[in-house]
Each structure stands twice: as structure tokens, then as C-alpha cells.
Design a protein around this motif. Structure first.
Motif, PDB file in Angstrom:
ATOM      1  N   ALA A 222     133.110  52.119  27.646  1.00 44.36           N
ATOM      2  CA  ALA A 222     133.365  53.352  26.895  1.00 44.36           C
ATOM      3  C   ALA A 222     134.846  53.491  26.570  1.00 44.36           C
ATOM      4  CB  ALA A 222     132.869  54.560  27.685  1.00 44.36           C
ATOM      5  N   LEU A 223     135.705  53.198  27.558  1.00 47.17           N
ATOM      6  CA  LEU A 223     137.147  53.302  27.333  1.00 47.17           C
ATOM      7  C   LEU A 223     137.601  52.294  26.284  1.00 47.17           C
ATOM      8  CD1 LEU A 223     139.798  54.635  28.111  1.00 47.17           C
ATOM      9  CD2 LEU A 223     140.021  52.968  29.963  1.00 47.17           C
ATOM     10  N   LEU A 224     137.008  51.107  26.318  1.00 51.43           N
ATOM     11  CA  LEU A 224     137.346  50.088  25.327  1.00 51.43           C
ATOM     12  C   LEU A 224     136.986  50.561  23.922  1.00 51.43           C
ATOM     13  CD1 LEU A 224     138.407  47.211  24.892  1.00 51.43           C
ATOM     14  CD2 LEU A 224     136.058  46.402  25.133  1.00 51.43           C
ATOM     15  N   GLU A 225     135.846  51.222  23.797  1.00 50.91           N
ATOM     16  CA  GLU A 225     135.424  51.737  22.489  1.00 50.91           C
ATOM     17  C   GLU A 225     136.373  52.824  21.995  1.00 50.91           C
ATOM     18  OE1 GLU A 225     131.531  53.974  20.497  1.00 50.91           O
ATOM     19  OE2 GLU A 225     131.368  53.005  22.458  1.00 50.91           O
ATOM     20  N   HIS A 226     136.745  53.743  22.888  1.00 52.42           N
ATOM     21  CA  HIS A 226     137.679  54.807  22.503  1.00 52.42           C
ATOM     22  C   HIS A 226     139.043  54.218  22.141  1.00 52.42           C
ATOM     23  CE1 HIS A 226     134.875  57.913  23.436  1.00 52.42           C
ATOM     24  NE2 HIS A 226     134.873  57.689  24.729  1.00 52.42           N
ATOM     25  N   SER A 227     139.491  53.236  22.919  1.00 55.17           N
ATOM     26  CA  SER A 227     140.788  52.624  22.665  1.00 55.17           C
ATOM     27  C   SER A 227     140.786  51.871  21.337  1.00 55.17           C
ATOM     28  CB  SER A 227     141.153  51.669  23.801  1.00 55.17           C
ATOM     29  OG  SER A 227     141.296  52.367  25.023  1.00 55.17           O
ATOM     30  N   ALA A 228     139.647  51.247  21.006  1.00 60.28           N
ATOM     31  CA  ALA A 228     139.538  50.529  19.741  1.00 60.28           C
ATOM     32  C   ALA A 228     139.697  51.483  18.561  1.00 60.28           C
ATOM     33  CB  ALA A 228     138.201  49.802  19.663  1.00 60.28           C
ATOM     34  N   SER A 229     139.126  52.667  18.691  1.00 59.83           N
ATOM     35  CA  SER A 229     139.265  53.673  17.634  1.00 59.83           C
ATOM     36  C   SER A 229     140.721  54.113  17.495  1.00 59.83           C
ATOM     37  CB  SER A 229     138.372  54.872  17.958  1.00 59.83           C
ATOM     38  OG  SER A 229     138.515  55.880  16.982  1.00 59.83           O
ATOM     39  N   LEU A 230     141.385  54.303  18.635  1.00 62.16           N
ATOM     40  CA  LEU A 230     142.807  54.660  18.613  1.00 62.16           C
ATOM     41  C   LEU A 230     143.620  53.567  17.946  1.00 62.16           C
ATOM     42  CD1 LEU A 230     145.362  56.220  19.471  1.00 62.16           C
ATOM     43  CD2 LEU A 230     145.151  55.139  21.727  1.00 62.16           C
ATOM     44  N   HIS A 231     143.373  52.305  18.304  1.00 59.76           N
ATOM     45  CA  HIS A 231     144.103  51.192  17.712  1.00 59.76           C
ATOM     46  C   HIS A 231     143.879  51.115  16.204  1.00 59.76           C
ATOM     47  CE1 HIS A 231     143.990  49.070  21.871  1.00 59.76           C
ATOM     48  NE2 HIS A 231     145.051  49.849  21.758  1.00 59.76           N
ATOM     49  N   ALA A 232     142.643  51.371  15.783  1.00 58.14           N
ATOM     50  CA  ALA A 232     142.331  51.306  14.357  1.00 58.14           C
ATOM     51  C   ALA A 232     143.103  52.376  13.581  1.00 58.14           C
ATOM     52  CB  ALA A 232     140.832  51.479  14.143  1.00 58.14           C
ATOM     53  N   ARG A 233     143.155  53.571  14.126  1.00 57.87           N
ATOM     54  CA  ARG A 233     143.879  54.654  13.450  1.00 57.87           C
ATOM     55  C   ARG A 233     145.378  54.389  13.424  1.00 57.87           C
ATOM     56  NH1 ARG A 233     142.594  60.699  14.742  1.00 57.87           N
ATOM     57  NH2 ARG A 233     144.080  60.807  13.011  1.00 57.87           N
ATOM     58  N   LEU A 234     145.908  53.871  14.540  1.00 58.80           N
ATOM     59  CA  LEU A 234     147.332  53.570  14.572  1.00 58.80           C
ATOM     60  C   LEU A 234     147.664  52.416  13.626  1.00 58.80           C
ATOM     61  CD1 LEU A 234     150.095  54.152  15.724  1.00 58.80           C
ATOM     62  CD2 LEU A 234     149.575  52.620  17.640  1.00 58.80           C
TER      63      LEU A 234
ATOM     64  N   GLN B 141     146.142  51.720  10.839  1.00 60.87           N
ATOM     65  CA  GLN B 141     146.152  52.285   9.489  1.00 60.87           C
ATOM     66  C   GLN B 141     147.429  53.065   9.234  1.00 60.87           C
ATOM     67  OE1 GLN B 141     143.554  51.762   7.105  1.00 60.87           O
ATOM     68  NE2 GLN B 141     145.283  52.453   5.853  1.00 60.87           N
ATOM     69  N   LEU B 142     147.898  53.771  10.251  1.00 63.37           N
ATOM     70  CA  LEU B 142     149.140  54.538  10.131  1.00 63.37           C
ATOM     71  C   LEU B 142     150.319  53.593   9.885  1.00 63.37           C
ATOM     72  CD1 LEU B 142     149.917  57.561  10.367  1.00 63.37           C
ATOM     73  CD2 LEU B 142     150.497  57.111  12.755  1.00 63.37           C
ATOM     74  N   VAL B 143     150.348  52.483  10.594  1.00 68.82           N
ATOM     75  CA  VAL B 143     151.411  51.487  10.420  1.00 68.82           C
ATOM     76  C   VAL B 143     151.353  50.891   9.011  1.00 68.82           C
ATOM     77  CG1 VAL B 143     152.195  49.194  11.121  1.00 68.82           C
ATOM     78  CG2 VAL B 143     151.609  50.898  12.862  1.00 68.82           C
ATOM     79  N   GLU B 144     150.169  50.508   8.584  1.00 71.26           N
ATOM     80  CA  GLU B 144     150.021  49.907   7.260  1.00 71.26           C
ATOM     81  C   GLU B 144     150.449  50.868   6.160  1.00 71.26           C
ATOM     82  OE1 GLU B 144     145.916  48.830   7.280  1.00 71.26           O
ATOM     83  OE2 GLU B 144     146.306  46.794   8.031  1.00 71.26           O
ATOM     84  N   ASP B 145     150.039  52.126   6.271  1.00 69.55           N
ATOM     85  CA  ASP B 145     150.392  53.120   5.252  1.00 69.55           C
ATOM     86  C   ASP B 145     151.900  53.349   5.218  1.00 69.55           C
ATOM     87  OD1 ASP B 145     147.738  53.353   4.664  1.00 69.55           O
ATOM     88  OD2 ASP B 145     147.445  55.234   5.736  1.00 69.55           O
ATOM     89  N   GLY B 146     152.517  53.489   6.404  1.00 69.44           N
ATOM     90  CA  GLY B 146     153.953  53.740   6.469  1.00 69.44           C
ATOM     91  C   GLY B 146     154.760  52.588   5.912  1.00 69.44           C
ATOM     92  N   VAL B 147     154.370  51.378   6.265  1.00 72.14           N
ATOM     93  CA  VAL B 147     155.076  50.191   5.781  1.00 72.14           C
ATOM     94  C   VAL B 147     154.957  50.071   4.265  1.00 72.14           C
ATOM     95  CG1 VAL B 147     154.998  47.664   5.758  1.00 72.14           C
ATOM     96  CG2 VAL B 147     154.931  48.899   7.934  1.00 72.14           C
ATOM     97  N   ALA B 148     153.774  50.309   3.742  1.00 73.17           N
ATOM     98  CA  ALA B 148     153.567  50.210   2.297  1.00 73.17           C
ATOM     99  C   ALA B 148     154.386  51.256   1.549  1.00 73.17           C
ATOM    100  CB  ALA B 148     152.081  50.372   1.981  1.00 73.17           C
ATOM    101  N   ARG B 149     154.387  52.490   2.058  1.00 69.87           N
ATOM    102  CA  ARG B 149     155.140  53.550   1.378  1.00 69.87           C
ATOM    103  C   ARG B 149     156.644  53.286   1.408  1.00 69.87           C
ATOM    104  NH1 ARG B 149     152.013  57.150   4.388  1.00 69.87           N
ATOM    105  NH2 ARG B 149     153.899  57.868   5.462  1.00 69.87           N
ATOM    106  N   ALA B 150     157.109  52.677   2.505  1.00 65.78           N
ATOM    107  CA  ALA B 150     158.546  52.422   2.642  1.00 65.78           C
ATOM    108  C   ALA B 150     158.991  51.178   1.877  1.00 65.78           C
ATOM    109  CB  ALA B 150     158.907  52.272   4.116  1.00 65.78           C
TER     110      ALA B 150
END
Length: 215
Positions: A137-149, A151-160
Motif C-alpha cells: 500500500a505504501l509503495l502504491e501511495h509513494s508511486a502516486s507521489l513520485h508521479a505527481r512530483l 510531472q511538476l519537475v517536467e512542467d517547471g523545466v519546460a516553462r523555464a
């Protein structure tokens, strides 16, 4: 009907039971966070959590089947808050003269490093290491966190207008590992808060500057 009973009614007009149920869940999560930090996940009972939140066992089991399921909801809430703050702070990063430094400074103010959540998360990770279902269960929750982070990294890098020298998901994992390691150390040495923050700032700057290049 008393307030506790009214929280678990499932059918009524105007959506009021749904709002009350949401309020009940939030109060249970708050009570669980405090109880787990004070008593420990394994030692804390459902009764302890309900007593702190002012609920009966019936109110608890109308929302969660187990303590592990309750922790899962707590993990989702706490990480979602952090990511929402980070996303908000990164808006307009492309207008900064030094986007990397700006990103680090802004995000350091976003990710919570309060001792309460650090204690709860760290102890649950130890619990999960000994219980396969909790680990899954923790692995599943952590995977969701990693996916969102990621996406945040990709968006920030692209905008910059920058380009990554490694996959975004690997950079996201490095950022989380760095942050988690430092806040755990800080939890055992509260007096070292300023030093830990400076160390994280320096480490993140070094990591990000080596991971991005001009597009």
C-alpha cells in the motif's frame, strides 16, 4: 440523533451528510496524526484515535476499515498539500533570471518538515518493512507521489526553457530522497533546523544545476 450519529447518516437532502462525513474524516485524520506521533502507529488503537477526535468506533469504521487504510488517507492528504503548495510557488518560474535558484528557494518553503508528520511517516515505513500488505500500500501511495512530483519537475523545466540531463522521474526520486533524509535527521536534532535547511538548499542547488542545461 446526536452529532456523532448524524455524521454517519448516508442519505439526506442538500448533501449535508456528505459534508458532515468529510468533516468527520478530516477530524479523524487530525486525531490520527497527533495520536500516531505521540503513541506510535503500532501502539495506537482505534479507540485512542476516536477518543482524541471525539468519535465512537462506529464513526471510525464508517470511513475506514483499518488503521492502515487511515494512514493511507493521511499520506495522501499530507503529500497533496505539499505538492499543491509547490505547484503554486512554481508559477511564473519562467520569468525569473535564475529559475533554478528561484525554484529551490520557493519549494523549500513548501515542503513540510514538521516533526509530527516526519515521526509518523518514518515509523510507518518501519511498520511497512515488516508487513507486506502495508508495504504494498505504501509503495502504491509513494508511486502516486513520485508521479505527481515528476510531472511538476517536467512542467517547471519546460516553462523555464531548460533541458534535463536525466529522466525526470529519477530526478524526482533524488529530490525526495534528499529531502526525506535531511528531515529525519532534523527530527532527532530540532536545534539543527537552520543548518539542515541550509544543507538542503545547497544540496538541491548542486543537484539541480547538474541535472539541467539550457534548452
Amino acid at each position: 440523533m446526536n452529532p456523532i450519529q448524524s455524521c454517519i447518516v448516508t442519505v439526506e437532502q442538500d448533501g449535508r451528510p456528505r459534508r458532515r462525513r468529510a468533516d468527520t474524516v478530516e477530524r479523524l485524520l487530525d486525531a490520527a496524526l497527533e495520536t500516531f506521533a505521540e503513541t506510535g502507529f503500532a501502539a495506537a488503537s482505534v479507540e485512542d484515535i476516536c477518543r482524541r477526535g471525539g468519535f465512537t468506533r462506529g464513526a471510525f469504521y464508517s470511513s475506514f476499515r483499518t488503521k492502515d487504510e487511515l494512514f493511507g488517507a493521511l499520506f495522501v492528504r499530507e503529500t497533496a498539500r505539499n505538492l499543491a503548495l509547490a505547484e503554486q510557488h512554481l508559477l511564473g518560474i519562467e520569468h525569473e533570471s535564475d529559475p533554478v535558484t528561484a525554484a529551490v528557494e520557493r519549494c523549500l518553503s513548501s515542503f513540510r518538515a514538521d516533526r509530527t508528520w516526519v515521526l509518523v511517516l518514518t515509523e510507518y515505513r518501519l511498520h511497512a518493512a515488516r508487513h507486506p500488505e502495508a508495504a504494498a500500500a505504501l509503495l502504491e501511495h509513494s508511486a502516486s507521489l513520485h508521479a505527481r512530483l515528476t510531472q511538476l519537475v517536467e512542467d517547471g523545466v519546460a516553462r523555464a526553457g531548460l533541458r534535463l540531463a536525466l529522466p525526470a522521474d529519477r530526478l524526482a526520486r533524488m529530490i525526495l530522497a534528499l529531502h526525506d533524509g535531511l528531515v529525519v535527521a532534523q527530527a532527532t536534532d530540532p536545534a539543527g533546523h537552520d543548518d539542515a535547511t541550509d544543507l538542503e538548499r545547497t544540496a538541491l542547488l548542486l543537484l539541480l544545476r547538474s541535472a539541467v542545461t539550457p534548452s
